[in-house]
Design an enzyme around this catalytic site. Structure first.
Site, short mmCIF file in Angstrom:
data_model
loop_
_atom_site.label_atom_id
_atom_site.label_comp_id
_atom_site.label_asym_id
_atom_site.label_seq_id
_atom_site.Cartn_x
_atom_site.Cartn_y
_atom_site.Cartn_z
N GLY A 526 0.88 -1.20 0.01
CA GLY A 526 -0.04 -0.09 -0.09
C GLY A 526 0.79 1.26 0.09
O GLY A 526 1.98 1.29 -0.11
N GLY A 528 0.57 5.89 0.88
CA GLY A 528 -0.28 6.83 1.15
C GLY A 528 0.32 8.36 1.16
O GLY A 528 1.48 8.48 0.53
N GLY A 529 -0.35 9.31 1.54
CA GLY A 529 0.18 10.63 1.45
C GLY A 529 1.67 10.68 2.01
O GLY A 529 2.26 11.72 1.69
N PHE A 530 2.03 10.04 3.14
CA PHE A 530 3.17 10.27 3.84
C PHE A 530 4.12 9.07 3.33
O PHE A 530 5.49 9.05 3.97
CB PHE A 530 3.02 10.59 5.08
CG PHE A 530 2.61 11.96 5.44
CD1 PHE A 530 3.47 13.08 5.71
CD2 PHE A 530 1.13 12.30 5.37
CE1 PHE A 530 2.98 14.25 5.87
CE2 PHE A 530 1.09 13.47 5.51
CZ PHE A 530 1.59 14.62 5.89
N LYS A 547 5.72 0.91 7.46
CA LYS A 547 5.56 2.20 6.75
C LYS A 547 6.62 2.99 6.51
O LYS A 547 7.17 3.28 7.64
CB LYS A 547 4.13 2.97 7.40
CG LYS A 547 3.84 4.17 6.61
CD LYS A 547 2.70 4.94 7.13
CE LYS A 547 2.23 6.17 6.26
NZ LYS A 547 1.16 6.80 7.07
N ASP A 642 -8.80 12.49 7.72
CA ASP A 642 -8.91 11.80 6.37
C ASP A 642 -9.44 10.51 6.35
O ASP A 642 -9.05 9.51 6.01
CB ASP A 642 -7.74 11.62 5.79
CG ASP A 642 -7.38 11.39 4.32
OD1 ASP A 642 -8.44 11.53 3.52
OD2 ASP A 642 -6.39 10.82 3.83
#
Length: 868
Positions: A526, A528-530, A547, A642
Site C-alpha cells: 500500500g 499513502g500521502g506520507f 510504513k 482523512d
C-alpha cells in the site's frame, strides 16, 4: 299515563336525595344530593357498584382489590372481566364505612371522620347537573347544558382503554402492588417523539425500540391511544398520534379483533396490551414491553443480577440463594464494606469510600438511555466525580468513548450485557466499615491492596504525597514527550533521533532488522500521502506492516514525531496498533500490526467476494467506535482528518481498525481556527475546510457519513451507472422504429439517498448484491444516521459517540434536517452536468450565495487531497 310519569319521577328524586345503603344500581346517570355508604364489598358480584353504563360494560363501584383486604377505592371496572380500569383515591384508601357524595360542587370521598380524602376539581360555580358513566368507561360530571366539567379519562391511573387519550406530558403510574393501588415507582410517559418507561426518573424502555413499532411520520406526538378499525382506515393497534388526531407518528399493529382492549402499566414495571375474549372469559396478552424481564429496573432487587430471568448476585456480592425479586438486596461479600444510601453522612470522610469492581459482562439497565456526565474521562476522573457527589452510588466508564455514567440516588438490578463487545466497566461505591479485612476475605496475590476496583489509602496525607509524586513523574514524562514531538530541526538533521529512547513508547527497531523482515522492502502492500507500506515478518514470526515515511519536509519531520507520540499511547480494538518505530539517518519507519484483508475499499468496491450486510454493519459500527475513542477518550482530542475506506483496514473474524490517525491533528478549539492546511480526499471533505469555520471532530463525522453511504451501496458515491436509453430510427422517412442502447450516466449517490429517504424507499438504496440480506428498517437506520452526519452545518451533526449509540439502537434515531442537506441537490446537478461527470467549481470565488449554496464543498481531488 301523565300522572304515572309524575309519580315515578317524584319517587325517583326522593330515592336519589336519600342515603343509599347497598341501594339499587343506577344506569348511566346519577343526580346531585346522592350518598353512597356502608357498601358490601364483594368485587366479583359487583355488590359495591352504584352506577352502570348504558350498555352495562362498565360499572362505578367502591371496592377492595383484595377480598380479604380493608383498603377500599372508588373505581371504574370493566364488568365482564371484573378488571379495574380507573381508580380515584389510589393514594388514600378508605374503609368500608366511608362515604361517597355527589353534590352540585362535585364528587367527594370522605373517611370515617368526615375528612375529604379525594374529590374532583373545585368549580367556580356550583353547576354539577349529573354524574354519567359513558359506554366508553369514561366517568364524567356534566353541567346543565351537558358540557363536561370533569372526566376520569383526563386523570388516568395505570390503564387506558379504547377511545381514551394519554396526552403528551401525562403518565400512567403503576401501582405499588396488585393489592395496593398506591402509586409505585414505575411510570409510562408520552413525550413529543416517543413513549418511555421510567423507574424513579430513569428510562429503561421506549416504544420505538420495539420491532413491532413503526414510525410513519416525523410529526410531533400529541397523544397515545388504543384504536380499533370500526370501519375506519386505522387498524387495530397502539398508536402515537400527531396534533391533528389522525396523523400516525408511531404505530404498533395488533390482531384484527372487535374485542375489548386495555393498555396497562403493571406493578411489576411491564407495559402490556391485552384483549378480553368474552367467549372464553379470559385475557389474551398481545404485547409486553420490555419483553426481556431482565430489563426491568428492580426485578432482582437492589444490586441483584438478572441473567436469563434468573436472579442472583454479582461476583464480590452476596445475598440469599435465590434473590427475592424487587425486595432482595445484594451486599458486598466482605462485611468490612457496606452499600451507602444517597447522601449518607458517612460519605463526608473520603477515606471511608471504596469502589467494588463489577465483572466486564455486567451492565446497568439505564445506561443505554442516559447521557454521560462527562466525555473523554478516564476511570480516575469518573471515580472523582462519583466520590464528590453524595447522591452517586456507583459509576460506569466506557473505554471506547471515555463516557462517564453516574448511578445516582437509588440502585436497581444489574443485567448481563447483551453486547458481544461490552467496553463499559462498572464500579459500585462502598463504605469501609473496617480497614482490617480484605473486601473478599482473602489477601491480594501481591499482598499490597485488596482486589477492589479502586481503594483509597486510609491516610489522606500519604494519598496527597502519592498524588504529588505521580504528578511530578507525569510532568517530567510529558516534558520529554514535548521535546521529542516538537524537537528542533537540528535534532533531525544531526541524526540525534537515532539515539532517542522514548519512555512508555513502542519498541525502537534497528534498521537492519526491518530490512531483513521486509526482504529489503520488496513486498509493497500500500501507499499513502506520507509513504509506502511494506509487508514484513519479524524474528518472532509475527507479521507486520512497515510504513516507510517519504515526502518529508521540515513539517513532515515534526509530523513523524507526532505520529509516534500520538499512536504510541493509543490503544483501542478499532484502531491499528503501533508496534514500534525506527529512525535511520534521514529515513523514518513505523511498524504496525498487519491486517491481512487490506483496506475496506478493496473488499467493498473490488470484484472479489461480496461483503455480507451483517459484516458491513459491523464495519460501520467498529469504525464509529474507533472515531469515538479518538474524539473523546484520548487525553487530547484527536481528529483524523482523512476518514475514507482506504484508511479502514480489515482482518480475519470481521476485525475492523482505523489507520493513519497518527498523521492527524491534535486540536484545541483555539488551535482549530488557525488550522488551514487542507487535508483529506475528494468526496469525504467537510465543507468547513474551505471556510473560516473551525475544524473540529465534526469534520470526521462528515467523512464518516460519506463512508457509511458507500457501505450501503457498495460503490463510490459518485459513479457512472449503466442505463438503457431508448432511440428512434427513421432513415427512410417511414414510421420510426425504437431500439435501445446502453450508456453510462453519472449518479451522485448521496443525493439519491436523500431523495429515497424523503420517499421512505430505503430498499432501493441497498447494494443489489445484498438482495434478501437486509431489511428496510436496517437500511433506514444506517441511511438516517449517514444523512445526519453529512449536514452542512457542523453543529447539526451528531458526535461519534451518539452515532455509535444510534447504530446500536440504544439512542433514538435523529431525523435528518433537509434544509441542511439541500446542498446535495446542487452538487448532484453539477456532478451530472460537468464534463466527464465531474463538477466544475471555481475555488477562488468561494461563491456560496444565490442558487449555489455551499459550493465550496465540491472541489476536485487534485485540489483537495494530499498526494496519494
Amino acid at each position: 299515563m301523565g300522572s304515572f310519569t309524575i309519580i315515578s319521577t317524584t319517587l325517583h328524586l326522593l330515592l336519589l336525595s336519600s342515603t343509599v345503603y347497598c341501594g339499587p344500581l343506577f344506569h348511566e346517570f346519577i343526580y346531585p344530593n346522592f350518598t353512597h355508604s356502608e357498601f358490601i364489598y364483594n368485587y366479583n358480584t359487583h355488590s359495591g357498584a352504584f352506577l352502570a353504563s348504558r350498555n352495562g360494560t362498565f360499572m362505578a363501584t367502591i371496592t377492595s382489590p383484595n377480598p380479604l383486604g380493608r383498603a377500599f377505592y372508588l373505581c371504574v371496572i370493566h364488568a365482564p372481566s371484573n378488571t379495574i380500569v380507573w381508580s380515584a383515591n389510589r393514594n388514600a384508601s378508605i374503609s368500608d364505612s366511608a362515604k361517597l357524595r355527589l353534590t352540585a360542587n362535585g364528587l367527594t370521598v370522605t373517611d370515617d371522620a368526615g375528612n375529604v380524602v379525594w374529590s374532583t376539581a373545585p368549580f367556580h360555580v356550583p353547576d354539577v347537573s349529573l354524574l354519567q358513566l359513558q359506554d366508553s368507561g369514561n366517568l364524567v360530571l356534566l353541567d346543565r347544558s351537558n358540557a363536561t366539567l370533569w372526566a376520569s379519562f383526563d386523570h388516568p391511573t395505570d390503564t387506558i382503554v379504547i377511545g381514551q387519550k394519554l396526552p403528551i406530558g401525562e403518565s400512567l403510574v403503576g401501582a405499588a402492588s396488585e393489592d395496593n393501588f398506591t402509586a409505585g415507582d414505575y411510570r409510562l410517559t408520552v413525550t413529543g417523539g416517543d413513549a418511555f418507561l421510567q423507574w424513579n426518573g430513569l428510562t429503561y424502555w421506549k416504544l420505538s425500540m420495539e420491532t413491532w413499532a413503526f414510525k410513519d411520520t416525523n410529526f410531533p406526538v400529541s397523544y397515545m391511544g388504543l384504536k380499533s378499525n370500526n370501519g375506519t382506515t386505522i387498524t387495530n393497534g397502539l398508536y402515537l398520534f400527531g396534533d391533528n388526531g389522525s396523523t400516525v407518528v408511531i404505530r404498533m399493529d395488533l390482531a384484527e379483533s372487535d374485542s375489548f382492549r386495555i393498555a396497562k402499566l403493571g406493578s411489576d414495571g411491564q407495559f402490556v396490551v391485552q384483549r378480553f375474549v368474552s367467549t372464553e372469559n379470559k385475557w389474551v396478552q398481545e404485547f409486553t414491553g420490555p419483553g426481556d424481564i431482565c430489563r426491568i429496573p428492580i426485578v432482582c432487587g437492589k444490586m441483584g443480577l438478572c441473567s436469563n430471568g434468573i436472579c442472583g448476585c454479582p461476583t464480590r456480592f452476596q445475598g440469599s440463594t435465590q434473590m427475592d425479586r424487587r425486595s432482595g438486596v445484594c451486599r458486598p461479600s466482605n462485611s468490612s464494606y457496606s452499600l451507602p444510601s444517597a447522601c449518607d453522612d458517612s460519605q463526608l470522610n473520603s477515606s471511608s469510600i471504596s469502589y467494588v469492581e463489577l465483572d466486564k459482562d455486567i451492565d446497568y439497565f439505564a445506561i443505554d438511555f442516559m447521557e454521560p456526565v462527562k466525555h473523554g474521562a478516564n476511570m480516575s476522573v469518573c471515580q472523582d466525580l462519583c466520590s464528590q457527589n453524595c447522591s452517586c452510588l456507583g459509576f460506569f466508564q466506557e473505554k471506547s468513548s471515555g463516557s462517564c455514567y453516574l448511578l445516582e440516588n437509588q440502585l436497581g438490578s444489574m443485567t448481563n450485557s447483551s453486547s458481544a463487545v461490552n467496553d463499559r466497566l462498572g464500579y459500585i461505591k462502598a463504605l469501609v466499615v473496617s480497614s482490617s479485612a480484605n473486601p473478599y476475605g482473602e489477601k491480594d496475590k501481591k499482598g499490597n491492596f485488596p482486589i477492589v476496583g479502586l481503594v483509597l489509602l486510609p491516610s489522606s496525607g500519604f494519598l496527597l504525597l502519592v498524588v504529588g509524586i505521580l504528578w511530578y513523574t507525569r510532568k517530567k514524562r510529558l516534558s520529554r514527550n514535548v521535546i521529542v514531538k516538537l524537537g528542533s530541526r537540528n535534532s533531525f538533521l544531526s541524526g540525534e533521533l537515532e539515539t532517542v529512547s522514548i519512555e512508555g513508547f513502542p519498541v525502537r527497531f534497528d534498521y537492519e532488522e526491518l530490512a531483513a523482515a521486509t526482504e529489503k522492502f520488496s513486498t509493497q502492500i500500500g501507499s499513502g500521502g506520507f509513504g509506502t507500506v511494506y509487508k514484513g515478518t519479524l524474528l518472532d514470526k509475527s507479521v507486520v506492516a512497515v510504513k516507510k515515511i517519504t515526502n518529508l519536509g521540515v513539517q513532515g519531520k515534526t509530523e513523524f514525531c507526532a505520529e509516534i507520540s500520538i499512536i504510541g499511547n493509543v490503544h483501542h480494538a478499532n484502531l491499528v496498533r503501533l508496534k514500534g518505530f525506527c529512525a535511520h539517518k534521514r529515513q523514518m519507519f513505523l511498524v504496525f500490526e498487519y491486517m491481512n484483508r487490506g483496506s475496506l475499499d478493496r473488499s467493498l468496491f473490488g470484484n472479489g467476494a461480496v461483503l455480507e450486510w451483517q459484516e458491513r454493519f459491523q464495519i460501520a459500527l467498529g469504525t464509529a467506535r474507533g472515531l469515538a475513542y479518538l474524539h473523546s477518550e484520548c487525553e487530547h482530542k484527536i481528529i483524523h482528518c482523512d476518514v475514507k475506506p482506504e484508511n479502514i483496514l480489515l482482518h480475519d473474524n470481521s476485525q475492523v481498525k482505523i489507520s493513519d490517525f497518527g498523521l492527524s491533528k491534535l486540536l484545541s478549539p483555539e488551535q482549530s481556527k488557525l488550522f488551514t492546511t487542507l487535508r483529506g480526499t475528494r468526496g469525504y471533505l467537510a465543507p468547513e475546510w474551505l471556510t473560516s469555520s473551525a475544524i473540529s471532530d465534526k469534520t470526521d463525522v462528515y467523512s464518516y457519513g460519506m463512508v457509511l453511504l458507500e457501505i450501503v451501496r457498495g460503490r463510490k458515491n459518485w459513479t457512472l451507472q449503466i442505463v438503457r436509453q431508448s432511440t428512434e430510427n427513421d432513415s427512410n422517412g417511414g414510421p420510426s422504429s425504437s431500439s435501445s442502447v446502453l450508456e453510462h450516466r453519472p449518479v451522485y449517490f448521496p443525493l439519491f439517498a436523500l431523495e429515497m429517504h424523503e420517499q421512505k424507499r430505503y430498499l432501493e438504496l441497498a447494494d443489489p448484491r445484498l438482495v434478501g440480506q437486509v431489511t428496510g428498517e436496517e437500511l433506514e437506520k444506517v441511511v438516517r444516521v449517514a444523512l445526519c452526519c453529512v449536514h452542512a452545518e457542523p453543529l447539526l451533526r451528531p458526535t461519534m459517540d451518539k452515532v455509535v449509540r444510534m447504530l446500536k439502537g440504544t439512542l433514538p434515531l435523529s431525523e435528518p434536517r433537509v434544509e441542511s442537506l439541500n446542498y446535495l441537490r446542487f452538487y448532484g446537478r453539477r456532478f451530472t452536468d460537468g464534463p466527464d461527470g465531474m463538477p466544475q467549481v471555481n475555488v477562488s470565488s468561494n461563491n456560496t450565495t444565490g442558487d449555489q449554496p455551499n459550493a465550496y464543498s465540491y472541489l476536485s481531488s487534485q485540489q483537495l487531497s494530499d498526494p496519494r
